[in-house]
Design a protein around this motif. Structure first.
Motif, PDB file in Angstrom:
ATOM      1  N   ILE A   1       0.832  -1.200   0.000  1.00 12.50           N
ATOM      2  CA  ILE A   1       0.000   0.000   0.000  1.00 12.50           C
ATOM      3  C   ILE A   1       0.867   1.251   0.000  1.00 12.50           C
ATOM      4  CG2 ILE A   1      -1.673   1.315   1.349  1.00 12.50           C
ATOM      5  CD1 ILE A   1      -2.862  -1.323   2.260  1.00 12.50           C
ATOM      6  N   LEU A   2       1.934   1.242   0.780  1.00 15.52           N
ATOM      7  CA  LEU A   2       2.816   2.409   0.832  1.00 15.52           C
ATOM      8  C   LEU A   2       3.603   2.601  -0.457  1.00 15.52           C
ATOM      9  CD1 LEU A   2       4.209   2.217   4.481  1.00 15.52           C
ATOM     10  CD2 LEU A   2       2.453   3.740   3.572  1.00 15.52           C
ATOM     11  N   SER A   3       3.650   1.569  -1.325  1.00 15.67           N
ATOM     12  CA  SER A   3       4.333   1.729  -2.612  1.00 15.67           C
ATOM     13  C   SER A   3       3.568   2.646  -3.549  1.00 15.67           C
ATOM     14  CB  SER A   3       4.529   0.364  -3.283  1.00 15.67           C
ATOM     15  OG  SER A   3       3.281  -0.213  -3.641  1.00 15.67           O
ATOM     16  N   LEU A   4       2.384   3.130  -3.121  1.00 12.23           N
ATOM     17  CA  LEU A   4       1.699   4.178  -3.864  1.00 12.23           C
ATOM     18  C   LEU A   4       2.628   5.364  -4.083  1.00 12.23           C
ATOM     19  CD1 LEU A   4      -1.114   5.188  -4.957  1.00 12.23           C
ATOM     20  CD2 LEU A   4      -1.421   6.244  -2.725  1.00 12.23           C
ATOM     21  N   ILE A   5       3.497   5.612  -3.094  1.00 12.25           N
ATOM     22  CA  ILE A   5       4.540   6.630  -3.222  1.00 12.25           C
ATOM     23  C   ILE A   5       5.853   5.889  -3.454  1.00 12.25           C
ATOM     24  CG2 ILE A   5       5.672   8.582  -2.128  1.00 12.25           C
ATOM     25  CD1 ILE A   5       3.210   8.831  -0.330  1.00 12.25           C
ATOM     26  N   PRO A   6       6.496   6.055  -4.612  1.00 11.48           N
ATOM     27  CA  PRO A   6       7.689   5.269  -4.939  1.00 11.48           C
ATOM     28  C   PRO A   6       8.754   5.335  -3.844  1.00 11.48           C
ATOM     29  CG  PRO A   6       6.947   6.484  -6.854  1.00 11.48           C
ATOM     30  CD  PRO A   6       6.093   6.940  -5.704  1.00 11.48           C
ATOM     31  N   TYR A   7       9.322   4.177  -3.578  1.00 10.05           N
ATOM     32  CA  TYR A   7      10.428   3.972  -2.628  1.00 10.05           C
ATOM     33  C   TYR A   7       9.994   4.030  -1.161  1.00 10.05           C
ATOM     34  CZ  TYR A   7      13.015   5.018  -6.875  1.00 10.05           C
ATOM     35  OH  TYR A   7      13.462   5.032  -8.164  1.00 10.05           O
ATOM     36  N   VAL A   8       8.847   4.635  -0.860  1.00  8.80           N
ATOM     37  CA  VAL A   8       8.409   4.709   0.535  1.00  8.80           C
ATOM     38  C   VAL A   8       8.016   3.324   1.030  1.00  8.80           C
ATOM     39  CG1 VAL A   8       6.656   5.642   2.095  1.00  8.80           C
ATOM     40  CG2 VAL A   8       7.708   7.109   0.373  1.00  8.80           C
ATOM     41  N   GLY A   9       7.274   2.571   0.193  1.00  6.30           N
ATOM     42  CA  GLY A   9       6.831   1.245   0.598  1.00  6.30           C
ATOM     43  C   GLY A   9       7.968   0.296   0.861  1.00  6.30           C
ATOM     44  N   VAL A  10       8.940   0.266  -0.054  1.00  2.00           N
ATOM     45  CA  VAL A  10      10.039  -0.681   0.119  1.00  2.00           C
ATOM     46  C   VAL A  10      10.941  -0.273   1.280  1.00  2.00           C
ATOM     47  CG1 VAL A  10      11.609   0.468  -1.499  1.00  2.00           C
ATOM     48  CG2 VAL A  10      11.775  -2.002  -1.155  1.00  2.00           C
ATOM     49  N   LEU A  11      11.077   1.034   1.538  1.00  2.00           N
ATOM     50  CA  LEU A  11      11.924   1.482   2.643  1.00  2.00           C
ATOM     51  C   LEU A  11      11.287   1.157   3.995  1.00  2.00           C
ATOM     52  CD1 LEU A  11      13.240   4.939   1.350  1.00  2.00           C
ATOM     53  CD2 LEU A  11      14.515   2.799   1.584  1.00  2.00           C
TER      54      LEU A  11
END
Length: 402
Positions: A238-248
């Protein structure tokens, strides 16, 4: 007589300010209607495709509603309890993880966290505070988000609004198109088409990416035996809606839980790292370029700014409307940039005005002006009647289609 441009700008600016004021004043009350409109917007292409396959609009909407309700009920019964249970367990376990991490750093790197040092004292205070408050916070968040009344209103009103809007979506769009100011209708249609392309490409494409990543992360983390793996995978997707935020955020949480749970078994820790590394590799090199595409035009910084600004101004309603508003403002900004490049402000050269038409002065008999006024009124009446005829034709076509 043509209305001057500056007066038109004033009227439309006032309308925009009234819209923002309405969102700010009503807030939570209009949230179900915004969600319902968003659902209808996303499902309208599916209804159009079913119509092209031979189904009526009503039957298409009924089929879509049945499938969506079935998916929603399955998710509520099968997935939501797991997510809520694992989220609560992770929140309760977090202070122990931080305490163990502090003890590990103190034992291995005493110079980094000296006894009585500022950083060590801060971490101890944080652990104590978390141990006292996380349980209460978790219970409050999981049991009273927005209040039970608001939740029931969203679950009941939003689907009903989506059903009726989806049923009348095409007719509503045609009606709005007929209400556009005639002078600017082509320009408004062009801007609306660009907004639709940007918004639909982002939401539908990013939604598919989230679904793929959520399936990959949650299933793989559960297969390696990571505690809270399903919740962490869903959160990262869900947080990958904003690039790099989800994976971090998701990757840091998963690796931290893996270190806490698998310490000494480096194979499983490396497996968790590999899962997020492979997910990020596939997302960056295939999912985002192929599914979302580069034509969408929603830059991550622009999206973050929209979420922050609209969330601060309008609360949760603003965060829901942030993506559509970001797409709209982005398209309008690009349109204004094009107009600016064509203007004298950019080129530095003012084009000479078009030569006016020569005026012909003619003496006419008495009553000519009154006759012209009557002719103009008759023409206006004919235009209004033609509009009513067109509406009746659209209504007849809709009834025949049903």
């Amino acid at each position: 007589m043509r209305m001057p441009i500056h007066k038109q700008i004033i009227w439309w600016s006032v309308a925009g300010l009234l819209l923002l004021l309405t969102m700010w004043l009503l807030g939570q009350a209009i949230l179900p209607f915004i969600l319902g409109a968003g659902i209808a917007y996303l499902l309208d292409p599916v209804a159009d495709r079913l119509e092209r396959m031979g189904l009526s609009r009503t039957l298409s909407v009924v089929v879509i509603t049945f499938v969506v309700v079935l998916i929603f009920v399955a998710a509520v019964l099968l997935l939501v309890p797991i997510v809520v249970r694992q989220a609560a367990a992770l929140i309760e376990t977090m202070p122990d993880m931080l305490q163990q991490g502090q003890e590990f750093l103190t034992a291995r790197f005493p110079d980094l966290l000296p006894e009585g040092g500022t950083l060590g004292s801060a971490m101890s205070d944080l652990n104590a505070a978390m141990g006292e408050q996380w349980g209460t916070i978790a219970q409050s968040v999981l049991t009273s988000v927005g209040g039970m009344i608001s939740m029931v209103a969203i679950l009941v009103i939003a689907p009903v609004v989506a059903f009726y809007l989806l049923l009348d979506w095409d007719r509503m769009v045609r009606h709005i198109d007929r209400l556009l100011p005639r002078e600017h209708a082509p320009t408004i249609r062009r801007i609306a088409g660009d907004i639709d392309e940007t918004l639909s490409g982002f939401l539908r494409g990013q939604g598919l990416v989230i679904l793929i990543l959520g399936t990959w992360y949650s299933i793989m983390l559960m297969l390696v035996g990571l505690p809270f793996g399903f919740f962490i995978g869903v959160m990262a997707a869900i947080l990958s809606l904003i690039p790099y935020v989800g994976v971090l955020i998701g990757g840091a949480t998963a690796i931290g839980v893996a270190l806490f749970s698998f310490w000494g078994d480096w194979f499983w820790i490396a497996s968790v790292v590999a899962i997020f590394g492979l997910g990020q590799l596939v997302e960056g090199n295939y999912l985002q370029p192929k599914i979302v595409g580069g034509h969408v035009g929603l830059h991550p910084v622009w999206l973050l700014l929209a979420l922050s600004v609209f969330g601060t101004l309008f609360g949760f309603v603003g965060m829901v409307a942030a993506v559509p508003m970001a797409a709209t403002l982005g398209v309008i900004a690009r349109f204004l940039t094009e107009r600016y490049r064509d203007s004298a402000l950019y080129t530095g050269q003012v084009l000479p005005p078009e030569p006016g038409q020569p005026q012909l002065i003619e003496i006419v008999p008495t009553g000519t002006v009154e006759q012209q006024i009557r002719t103009a009124r008759l023409a206006a009446d004919r235009n209004r009647a033609q509009g009513q005829i067109e509406e009746m034709q659209h209504e007849l076509e809709r009834k025949n289609a049903e």
